[in-house]
Design an enzyme around this catalytic site. Structure first.
Site, mmCIF file in Angstrom:
data_model
loop_
_atom_site.group_PDB
_atom_site.id
_atom_site.type_symbol
_atom_site.label_atom_id
_atom_site.label_comp_id
_atom_site.label_asym_id
_atom_site.label_seq_id
_atom_site.Cartn_x
_atom_site.Cartn_y
_atom_site.Cartn_z
ATOM 1 N N HIS A 28 0.691 -1.212 0.021
ATOM 2 C CA HIS A 28 0.060 0.005 -0.159
ATOM 3 C C HIS A 28 0.946 1.187 0.062
ATOM 4 O O HIS A 28 0.606 2.050 0.630
ATOM 5 C CB HIS A 28 -1.103 0.059 1.014
ATOM 6 N N HIS A 82 -5.816 -9.281 14.031
ATOM 7 C CA HIS A 82 -5.938 -7.905 13.096
ATOM 8 C C HIS A 82 -6.547 -8.158 11.933
ATOM 9 O O HIS A 82 -6.297 -8.950 11.058
ATOM 10 C CB HIS A 82 -4.431 -7.518 12.993
ATOM 11 N N GLU A 84 -6.739 -6.387 8.987
ATOM 12 C CA GLU A 84 -6.201 -5.735 7.848
ATOM 13 C C GLU A 84 -6.068 -6.892 6.658
ATOM 14 O O GLU A 84 -5.676 -8.026 7.263
ATOM 15 C CB GLU A 84 -4.876 -5.073 7.987
ATOM 16 N N ASP A 86 -3.732 -7.900 4.659
ATOM 17 C CA ASP A 86 -2.896 -8.793 4.801
ATOM 18 C C ASP A 86 -2.804 -9.786 5.527
ATOM 19 O O ASP A 86 -1.846 -10.926 5.462
ATOM 20 C CB ASP A 86 -1.396 -8.036 4.937
ATOM 21 N N HIS A 144 -2.251 -1.175 15.075
ATOM 22 C CA HIS A 144 -2.199 0.353 14.644
ATOM 23 C C HIS A 144 -3.627 0.656 14.025
ATOM 24 O O HIS A 144 -3.755 1.684 13.555
ATOM 25 C CB HIS A 144 -1.199 0.607 13.428
ATOM 26 N N ASP A 163 1.116 -6.939 14.260
ATOM 27 C CA ASP A 163 1.972 -6.010 13.523
ATOM 28 C C ASP A 163 3.196 -5.728 14.528
ATOM 29 O O ASP A 163 4.266 -5.117 13.931
ATOM 30 C CB ASP A 163 1.320 -4.755 12.937
ATOM 31 N N TYR A 191 9.689 0.063 9.445
ATOM 32 C CA TYR A 191 8.402 -0.423 9.678
ATOM 33 C C TYR A 191 7.558 0.573 10.768
ATOM 34 O O TYR A 191 6.569 0.848 10.484
ATOM 35 C CB TYR A 191 8.548 -1.932 10.223
ATOM 36 N N HIS A 224 4.785 -10.009 10.875
ATOM 37 C CA HIS A 224 5.619 -9.934 9.676
ATOM 38 C C HIS A 224 7.082 -10.095 10.056
ATOM 39 O O HIS A 224 7.450 -9.541 11.351
ATOM 40 C CB HIS A 224 5.526 -8.460 9.104
HETATM 41 FE FE1 FEO Z 1 -1.671 -3.789 9.794
HETATM 42 FE FE2 FEO Z 1 0.183 -6.153 8.695
HETATM 43 O O1 FEO Z 1 -1.327 -5.230 8.898
#
Ligand code: FEO
Length: 397
Positions: A28, A82, A84, A86, A144, A163, A191, A224
């Protein structure tokens, strides 16, 4: 056909079943020039539980890894830390393949998964028994996203931190202590700067509250990048320092240019910084992008932004970068606004206004040259760099 993707055991009852995305270069708008991973974890207990899923398109790889431990349809629970995409993009397909008894998320996560995919979930309480062990849930709202939470599996001491403490880094090694420290430190800083910086007060509050949670953490497993099995103090200290945003004795000059006039001012300013003995790097927006700029902003106590005026506006690449940096709320910065123009001169004024809005300290006046900087204007740029670098040295002593 089987592809030989395997799960990797990280503790007596937990397996890594995520994917490594070696190819992604744009997340993104964040330039992921070292790729990334979407980590997911399988807990083998009386209730077999999957923690998070992966980005859409990678579900087959994840299910293959799971299948090396148990048949995927034996999964009882899925926990979404989470929402999001991903981490949830594959969720609908995984639910269809696995048919779990229950899917869990935070209260906001339940609404978000419903809005994204029409998925029904159960809202977690403070803990969930899996049989021999339990999951405790830590509310990390706005770290976040509003749905964000962490899960802690007490039987093996694994903190699934989503994250937080993560980085975009594709690697064949799972553990942080097996990966070059300089690469890790850079990618964690990048990051943090690009994903978490604007929530720094919440990071500090979480770190302060963490000892009181009495979690016997043996492994930190983010969604991640690498996992941590030692040196937690170093990881926490790094996050505490990033959150404090203490200014570093380093400068960055960010510029856009049309016919090299703004570039000349940028170079003169940087030479003034250099002459004061402060490290400085120059970022040309023609060959760089916003996540690189934000990483440099996080690593610098002094940042100069320069751009030309075009069509009575600031040059668009600078507007993009300033919009992005402003949203990430950098703190405690010295700044400088400069630029060049033919006649109207909105460019440097726009930059100065944006830096003021971000509460940058701007001790030197804005500098704007017409058409081509004169020798006197280049001297002013050099002296501004020199003066601000001397101030930065004092401030960071
Ligand atoms: Fe906030 Fe890795 O997504």
């Amino acid at each position: 056909m089987k592809s030989f993707y395997n799960a990797e055991q990280i503790s007596p009852n937990v397996w890594w079943v995520g994917v490594v995305d070696w190819s992604v270069r744009n997340f993104h708008g964040y330039l992921t020039n070292r790729g990334t991973t979407y980590n997911a974890f399988l807990i083998i207990d009386e209730k077999i539980t999957l923690i998070d899923t992966v980005k859409s398109g990678f579900e087959a790889e994840m299910l293959e890894r799971i299948a090396t431990v148990i048949p995927p349809e034996k999964i009882d629970y899925i926990v979404s830390n989470h929402a999001e995409p991903d981490h949830s993009g594959a969720l609908a397909n995984v639910i269809a393949a696995v048919k779990p008894e229950k899917v869990f998320a935070s209260a906001v996560g339940a609404k978000t998964l419903q809005a994204y995919y029409g998925i029904e979930t159960e809202v977690v309480g403070s803990s969930l028994s899996l049989g021999a062990g339990s999951l405790a849930f830590v509310d990390t709202k706005m770290l976040h996203w509003p749905d964000s939470m962490m899960s802690f599996y007490d039987r093996d001491g694994v903190l699934f931190s989503q994250d937080a403490f993560g980085m975009h880094l594709a690697h064949s090694k799972l553990w942080a202590d097996e990966i070059d420290e300089n690469i890790r430190d850079y990618e964690m800083t990048k990051y943090y700067a690009n994903i978490i910086n604007n929530y720094s007060m919440k990071v500090t509050a979480l770190l302060d509250a963490f000892p009181g949670l009495n979690l016997d953490v043996k492994i930190i497993a983010p969604d991640h990048g690498p996992l941590y099995r030692k040196d937690f103090g170093r990881v926490f200290e790094m996050y505490r320092n990033l959150a404090a945003q203490k200014p570093a004795c380093r400068a960055t000059v960010v510029f856009a240019t049309m016919w090299h006039s703004t570039e000349k001012l940028a170079r003169a300013f940087a030479d003034g910084v250099r002459a004061a003995g402060v490290e400085v790097n120059i970022i040309d927006l023609a060959v760089s992008e916003r996540s690189e700029v934000m990483t440099a902003v996080a690593q610098s106590g002094l940042i100069a932004f320069g751009a030309p005026t075009m069509n009575n506006q600031v040059f668009p690449a600078m507007a993009d970068v300033l919009t992005y940096v402003k949203g990430l709320k950098p703190q405690h910065k010295l700044g400088f606004a400069f630029g060049s123009c033919g006649w109207s001169g909105e460019g440097a004024k726009f930059i100065a206004a944006e830096l003021e809005a971000m509460k940058f300290e701007l001790p030197c006046p804005m500098l704007q040259a017409r058409y081509m900087p004169t020798e006197a204007e280049l001297k002013t740029a050099f002296e501004s760099g020199n003066t601000l670098a001397a101030m930065l040295k004092e401030k960071t002593k």
